[in-house]
Design an enzyme around this catalytic site. Structure first.
Site, PDB file in Angstrom:
ATOM      1  N   TYR A   1      25.453   7.127 -29.751  1.00 20.98           N
ATOM      2  CA  TYR A   1      25.165   6.566 -29.706  1.00 20.98           C
ATOM      3  C   TYR A   1      23.748   7.567 -31.296  1.00 20.98           C
ATOM      4  O   TYR A   1      23.097   6.830 -32.291  1.00 20.98           O
ATOM      5  CB  TYR A   1      24.277   6.137 -28.927  1.00 20.98           C
ATOM      6  CG  TYR A   1      23.931   4.568 -28.369  1.00 20.98           C
ATOM      7  CD1 TYR A   1      26.315   4.122 -28.967  1.00 20.98           C
ATOM      8  CD2 TYR A   1      23.848   3.386 -27.493  1.00 20.98           C
ATOM      9  CE1 TYR A   1      25.975   2.725 -27.658  1.00 20.98           C
ATOM     10  CE2 TYR A   1      24.211   2.624 -27.382  1.00 20.98           C
ATOM     11  CZ  TYR A   1      25.260   1.829 -27.681  1.00 20.98           C
ATOM     12  OH  TYR A   1      25.983   0.615 -27.104  1.00 20.98           O
TER      13      TYR A   1
ATOM     14  N   GLU B   1      22.475   6.332 -39.429  1.00 17.41           N
ATOM     15  CA  GLU B   1      22.470   5.079 -39.836  1.00 17.41           C
ATOM     16  C   GLU B   1      20.381   5.071 -40.265  1.00 17.41           C
ATOM     17  O   GLU B   1      19.911   4.430 -41.632  1.00 17.41           O
ATOM     18  CB  GLU B   1      21.820   3.872 -38.677  1.00 17.41           C
ATOM     19  CG  GLU B   1      23.336   3.006 -38.564  1.00 17.41           C
ATOM     20  CD  GLU B   1      23.266   2.724 -37.811  1.00 17.41           C
ATOM     21  OE1 GLU B   1      22.088   1.797 -37.207  1.00 17.41           O
ATOM     22  OE2 GLU B   1      24.583   2.287 -36.779  1.00 17.41           O
TER      23      GLU B   1
END
Length: 131
Positions: free
Chosen positions: A70, A77
């Site tokens: 994560y 991102e």
């Protein structure tokens, strides 16, 4: 939330601003995090739905790899969105504001997703101890 971020990154960033993804370590690390996560997730679902029981290793991976994947995926991102801002400004002066707003949403959104997975992990560990 995850689906929206994937659409954003694939169509909003990678497709519209390919220079941000070409030869980018952030793009590679994002794809690695996404790929490994999905292989583990869908493998877990296959065994769950089969009724045969989930192998211990797959269960371990499902509820532990997110702690590394994560942060890796989310930071990758965010970096790609950030890298797209100068190119986006050339298309329309308003787009960078949208991208900055998206980056501002990532922080609380990632906290929600990460917290949810921690709760799921605790629940599964408790069930495994009771079994």
């Amino acid at each position: 939330m995850q689906v929206a971020s994937r659409f954003l990154l694939v169509w909003g960033i990678a497709y519209n601003f390919p220079a941000t993804t070409s030869h980018s370590p952030a793009y590679s690390s994002m794809l690695l995090a996404w790929s490994f996560t999905e292989v583990v997730r869908y493998g877990y679902f296959v065994f769950t739905l089969s009724g045969l029981g989930v192998p211990a290793l797959l269960s371990f991976l499902r509820y532990n790899t997110f702690m590394i994947l994560y942060p890796l995926g989310i930071s990758s991102e965010c970096w790609l969105v950030y890298q797209a801002i100068p190119a986006a400004k050339l298309l329309d002066e308003r787009i960078p504001y949208v991208l900055w707003a998206i980056l501002a949403i990532y922080v609380p959104g990632s906290y929600v997703l990460f917290s949810h997975m921690l709760k799921q992990r605790r629940r599964i560990q408790k069930q495994q101890r009771q079994a």
